[in-house]
Design a protein around this motif. Structure first.
Motif, PDB file in Angstrom:
ATOM      1  N   GLY A 227       0.821  -1.211   0.000  1.00 15.57           N
ATOM      2  CA  GLY A 227       0.000   0.000   0.000  1.00 15.57           C
ATOM      3  C   GLY A 227       0.851   1.255   0.000  1.00 15.57           C
ATOM      4  O   GLY A 227       0.614   2.181  -0.783  1.00 15.57           O
ATOM      5  N   THR A 240      -7.741   3.835  -3.544  1.00 17.15           N
ATOM      6  CA  THR A 240      -8.145   2.506  -3.081  1.00 17.15           C
ATOM      7  C   THR A 240      -6.972   1.538  -3.060  1.00 17.15           C
ATOM      8  O   THR A 240      -6.820   0.735  -2.132  1.00 17.15           O
ATOM      9  N   LYS A 241      -6.106   1.624  -4.082  1.00 14.85           N
ATOM     10  CA  LYS A 241      -4.951   0.733  -4.177  1.00 14.85           C
ATOM     11  C   LYS A 241      -3.981   0.958  -3.025  1.00 14.85           C
ATOM     12  O   LYS A 241      -3.188   0.061  -2.689  1.00 14.85           O
ATOM     13  N   VAL A 244      -6.703   0.275   0.911  1.00 18.87           N
ATOM     14  CA  VAL A 244      -7.215  -1.059   1.244  1.00 18.87           C
ATOM     15  C   VAL A 244      -6.098  -2.000   1.704  1.00 18.87           C
ATOM     16  O   VAL A 244      -6.158  -2.556   2.810  1.00 18.87           O
ATOM     17  N   PRO A 245      -5.028  -2.212   0.893  1.00 17.81           N
ATOM     18  CA  PRO A 245      -3.978  -3.114   1.376  1.00 17.81           C
ATOM     19  C   PRO A 245      -3.253  -2.585   2.610  1.00 17.81           C
ATOM     20  O   PRO A 245      -2.917  -3.359   3.512  1.00 17.81           O
ATOM     21  N   ILE A 248      -5.534  -3.198   5.672  1.00 20.81           N
ATOM     22  CA  ILE A 248      -5.558  -4.626   6.036  1.00 20.81           C
ATOM     23  C   ILE A 248      -4.229  -5.020   6.665  1.00 20.81           C
ATOM     24  O   ILE A 248      -4.184  -5.724   7.684  1.00 20.81           O
TER      25      ILE A 248
END
Length: 507
Positions: A227, A240-241, A244-245, A248
């Motif tokens: 990320g 988002t790219k 999100v990672p 998480i």
């Protein structure tokens, strides 16, 4: 665990690096140079990969990202594996994986196969540096850690300087395949020397493996770094790219932190943070790496984009930094063992602040003599900062805890370097794109299209890009100044001998 004599068995007066320790250092430096050099060599080859495999820049960048993520995945396992199987066996395995990955990379027939083989390379490369630190620290003992860390710092300096020069020469003179094949003779030499020189292992097979910790930490660290490393390409942390990672990954790491205090032998020994000296060193390392390594990545870009230098020339222009570090690093290592790391690190930070102050004023026509002098001073500062700080983290740990401590420091450095690169890239991009002419010229450079500017506007656009660099270096300069705060609490006296691991973990 290697069979180096315990520190308590070494004479206190014997503070010189004897022939046996120097031989071990030579083995470790060979492996480290191969691993670190490979990162910078490949960065030069990205345009070549684009044309060879007819791929986009975003796709070929995965040859770098995949390698980094493989490093992040395997580093947490290194501490446990070193104790379980022994440092010598694991080091030999890491060399085999790295050389095998290098050979496979040279045979790549598509960008997808190259990325896959780079991951294999990264699995070996990720173990080389923490294992090297463990092997050298155990061989030398706590009273000589500063000197062996100075030796290990040599490849860290040579990689960023020699990488672009070597990569550019190999690609222009031979072919891109040789940026990987060059590792084969070095790797074979390192393997044969390690098999002969490194002491026999005395592993502790009874130690259990933290499977839950592995399932949380390894993918968590890889997702977080993915990320963060996506920030420059996306241009914002809100993509988002990126979110999100990274989110998480952060959750998985947080769950690991909660879990790590339950098992007797966690994957990463967070109880080491009860050691005040190590904690201060970790904080100092993180802040320093974010500021310094983030800024250092931009200097070659300045030479390329503002001054119009070739990759080969940009690499040569970075050489004063390495030369400066070579002046101070051996002396810093010796003084760290004698007077403690605190004063040395603070002195190094002063030099970096002075040198980087020049970069905060950089323009489109700044004197090369001034720039190269600033890089030389910054290199002197780095030689007196990074490895003495690493020494502060490891010198109070016993032999049983060194593998875990070096693993922890390498994870912190990997995260901090990725964060620094992302932060500085985003700051630079936003500064340049915010300028009317500089933004247009930068976009044309990235797309390979002719700039939609008149001849009279191009010098103004280059000046605006230079202003973007100076503004970004100012951000890094402020972060270096803030690093004085934790560095002030580093010890300013020689280290006592390492103690029992249970004592080292709670004092």
């Amino acid at each position: 665990m290697s069979a180096a004599p315990p520190s308590s068995a070494r004479p206190a007066a014997d503070d010189k690096l004897d022939a046996a320790v120097l031989k071990v250092a030579g083995v470790v430096v060979l492996g480290a140079i191969m691993s670190i050099l490979d990162i910078t060599v490949v960065s030069v080859a990205l345009p070549t990969f684009q044309s060879t495999f007819d791929a986009t820049y975003a796709t070929v960048a995965w040859t770098m990202t995949g390698y980094t993520l493989a490093l992040a995945t395997v580093i947490p396992l290194t501490g446990w594996a070193a104790d379980r199987f022994g440092t010598k066996r694991l080091y030999l395995l890491a060399l085999v994986l790295f050389v095998l990955g290098s050979v496979l990379c040279s045979t790549a027939w598509s960008i997808e196969s190259l990325i896959t083989f780079r991951v294999i390379q990264g699995l070996g490369g990720g173990m080389l540096m923490p294992l090297g630190m463990t092997i050298m620290t155990r061989a030398a003992g706590p009273e000589r850690v500063g000197r062996v860390m100075a030796v290990l710092g040599v490849p860290m300096l040579l990689g960023p300087i020699a990488g672009p020069i070597l990569g550019g020469w190999l690609i222009e003179s031979v072919s891109w395949h040789w940026i990987f094949l060059i590792n084969v003779p070095i790797g074979i030499a390192a393997f044969l020397t390690a098999a002969r020189v490194l002491p026999k292992d005395a592993p502790t097979p009874s130690e259990s493996f933290d499977f839950v910790g592995m399932l949380l930490m390894s993918p968590g660290l890889a997702l977080l770094l993915f990320g963060v490393s996506s920030v420059p390409g996306e241009g914002t942390v809100l993509a988002t790219k990126v979110l999100v990672p990274a989110a998480i990954g952060a959750v998985l790491i947080a769950l690991f932190v909660v879990h790590a205090f339950r098992p007797e032998h966690p994957l990463i020994e967070l109880r080491l943070f009860k050691n005040r000296q190590l904690t201060v060193a970790v904080i100092t390392m993180f802040m320093f790496a974010v500021a310094f390594f983030g800024a250092m990545l931009l200097i070659p870009s300045y030479f390329l984009q503002v001054r119009g230098e070739s990759t080969f020339s940009a690499g040569i222009l970075m050489a004063p930094q390495g030369i400066g570090a070579m002046f101070t690093m051996p002396l810093a290592g010796k003084l760290t063992d004698k007077i403690g790391p605190g004063r040395i690190v603070l002195s190094g930070l002063v030099l970096i602040v002075v040198g980087m102050a020049v970069l905060t004023q950089v323009g489109a026509d700044t004197s090369y003599w001034l720039l190269l002098s600033a890089l030389f001073v910054m290199g002197m500062g780095m030689g007196a900062t990074m490895m003495p700080n690493m020494t502060a983290a490891l010198q109070t740990l016993s032999d049983q805890m060194i593998a875990r401590g070096s693993t922890l420091m390498n994870i912190v450095q990997q995260i901090a370097s990725s964060v620094g690169a992302a932060v500085m890239s985003v700051v630079l991009t936003n500064q340049i794109l915010g300028s009317p002419l500089g933004g247009k010229l930068m976009e044309s450079m990235q797309s390979g299209q002719p700039p939609q500017l008149t001849q009279a506007q191009i010098p103004q656009a280059v000046a605006q890009i230079a202003d973007g660099f100076s503004g970004t270096f100012t951000v890094a300069w402020v972060l270096v100044i803030l690093t004085f705060i934790p560095a002030f609490f580093l010890p300013r006296h020689p280290s006592a001998k390492a103690v029992d691991p249970t004592v080292a973990a709670v004092h």
